[in-house]
Design a protein around this motif. Structure first.
Motif, short mmCIF file in Angstrom:
data_model
loop_
_atom_site.label_atom_id
_atom_site.label_comp_id
_atom_site.label_asym_id
_atom_site.label_seq_id
_atom_site.Cartn_x
_atom_site.Cartn_y
_atom_site.Cartn_z
N SER A 1 0.83 -1.20 0.00
CA SER A 1 0.00 0.00 0.00
C SER A 1 0.87 1.25 0.00
CB SER A 1 -0.92 0.00 1.22
OG SER A 1 -0.30 0.64 2.30
N CYS A 2 0.23 2.40 -0.20
CA CYS A 2 0.95 3.67 -0.15
C CYS A 2 1.13 4.11 1.29
CB CYS A 2 0.18 4.73 -0.94
SG CYS A 2 -1.30 5.27 -0.07
N CYS B 1 -3.73 3.55 3.92
CA CYS B 1 -4.65 2.65 4.63
C CYS B 1 -4.02 2.10 5.91
CB CYS B 1 -5.09 1.50 3.72
SG CYS B 1 -6.29 2.01 2.49
N CYS C 1 -7.32 -0.50 -3.04
CA CYS C 1 -6.15 -1.22 -3.58
C CYS C 1 -6.26 -2.70 -3.22
CB CYS C 1 -4.86 -0.65 -3.01
SG CYS C 1 -4.47 0.96 -3.68
N CYS D 1 -10.44 5.27 -0.04
CA CYS D 1 -9.05 5.54 -0.39
C CYS D 1 -8.69 6.88 0.26
CB CYS D 1 -8.85 5.62 -1.89
SG CYS D 1 -7.18 6.10 -2.38
S1 SF4 Z 1 -6.64 2.59 -1.11
FE1 SF4 Z 1 -5.69 4.65 -1.28
S2 SF4 Z 1 -4.80 5.01 0.71
FE2 SF4 Z 1 -5.23 2.83 0.62
S3 SF4 Z 1 -3.33 1.93 -0.09
FE3 SF4 Z 1 -4.56 2.34 -1.91
S4 SF4 Z 1 -3.91 4.37 -2.63
FE4 SF4 Z 1 -3.18 4.13 -0.51
#
Ligand code: SF4
Length: 347
Positions: free
Chosen positions: A17-18, A21, A85, A115
């Motif tokens: 993930s970025c 989350c 994601c 997100c």
């Molecule tokens: S859903 Fe959005 S916040 Fe969560 S990991 Fe994916 S890009 Fe990042």
């Protein structure tokens, strides 16, 4: 069951993930949301967890880790995909290294949208997961109570996804024994398993001496048998095999870990032997450290006749028996048993 409701233990894994989350998952533990007051525990040990909570899309590196963690969670278990994601790959799904959402690797029970997913939504997802967990627990208890009503039936292609899921769970204990998850049964894809219903890979390495220089014969569709053990409509065991030249080659005896030690494996073996009424010889193989399999086959009259190195960690042990209980040898003539790895009793 009351333990699940009052204190669900969660294992959180970041697939790629970025971190958006992940931060929201951690926010659930901060004093503002404080899920621990409801008994929710964030554990690092998959064997202690009830809920597998995954964030981020799945990439080539995290794929194997997710599968590995999932198989280590005890049954019943629930998977929660947090964020878009984890649900579908999200904005990263077209990336060269992304395989998709979590459900591209393991079955997902609850999807948490967003997100990033908000802490309220994540807590809501965990509450939904508890309901699913409760249902799964009830189903398992019902199955355990009906184990004496287990039916051994012919499986068909439509059973392939359920059998494959069971195979991945059942072979996890083998992967633990060898510390290696490269076992063919764990790597098999749905397409490959579906092919087993019509064209099982012929075991050229186990052919009788007379066939050494000839092409492998075609395995006729009529000579393939695929069985399933069913309780309350759910498959808890399976076995498959085929015959060539009077020998029935039996493989992939699987029983769900929760239902082991109740005679399901023995029944599957006996039924598949009956399903090959013209076979004069039966052959099976297993890993050299797979004590349970070796003991089971031995109890049904199978004896070791050869071994073969699969990789530096695993050596296949081939066992055989004749229909009348005599030790048949590989070329139709009786020959001494090769006990290179010792009998199961001394392992
Ligand atoms: S859903 Fe959005 S916040 Fe969560 S990991 Fe994916 S890009 Fe990042």
């Amino acid at each position: 069951m009351i333990g699940f409701r009052q204190s669900p233990w969660i294992l959180h894994y970041d697939a790629s993930s970025c971190n958006g989350c992940d931060i929201e998952v951690l926010a659930c533990l901060t004093p503002l949301y404080d899920v621990e007051r409801f008994g929710v525990i964030n554990t690092g040990n998959p064997k202690h967890a009830d809920i597998f909570l995954v964030t981020g899309a799945v990439n080539e590196q995290s794929k194997a880790v997710i599968r590995n963690i999932y198989h280590q969670l005890p049954e019943p278990k629930v998977v929660v995909a947090v964020g878009i994601c984890a649900g579908s790959g999200g904005i990263f799904r077209e990336c060269y290294n992304i395989c998709g959402g979590v459900d591209s690797v393991i079955p997902v029970d609850v999807y948490v949208p967003g997100c990033a997913a908000r802490p309220e939504a994540i807590i809501d997802g965990v509450v939904k997961a508890l309901a699913v967990l409760e249902e799964k627990q009830k189903a398992m208890v019902a199955m355990a109570n009906s184990i004496d009503k287990t039916l051994i039936l012919r499986a068909d292609k439509s059973d392939a996804p359920e059998i494959l899921a069971l195979q991945k769970v059942a072979y996890q204990s083998e992967a633990e024994i060898y510390g290696d998850d490269s076992l063919p049964a764990l790597q098999q894809t749905l397409e490959e398993l579906e092919e087993d219903f019509t064209h099982m890979p012929y075991r050229t390495n186990t052919l009788a001496v007379s066939r050494e220089n000839s092409d492998p014969p075609e395995v006729n569709l009529n000579r393939i048998v695929f069985l399933k053990a069913v309780v309350n409509g759910k498959i808890i065991g399976s076995i498959r095999g085929y015959t060539v030249d009077g020998t029935a080659y039996i493989s992939r005896l699987i029983v769900h870990p929760y239902f082991r030690g109740r005679g399901i494996g023995r029944r599957l073996l006996q039924e598949i032997e009956k399903a090959f009424p013209h076979a004069k010889r039966f052959e099976a193989y297993t890993g050299h450290k797979s004590k349970r399999n070796l003991e089971q086959l031995s109890r049904l009259g199978y004896q070791t006749f050869k071994t073969e190195v699969f990789n530096p960690i695993i050596t296949w042990v081939y066992l055989q028996k004749s229909r009348n209980g005599e030790h048949p040898g590989t070329n139709g003539k009786p020959q001494p048993v090769v006990a290179a790895l010792g009998s199961p009793a001394n392992q």
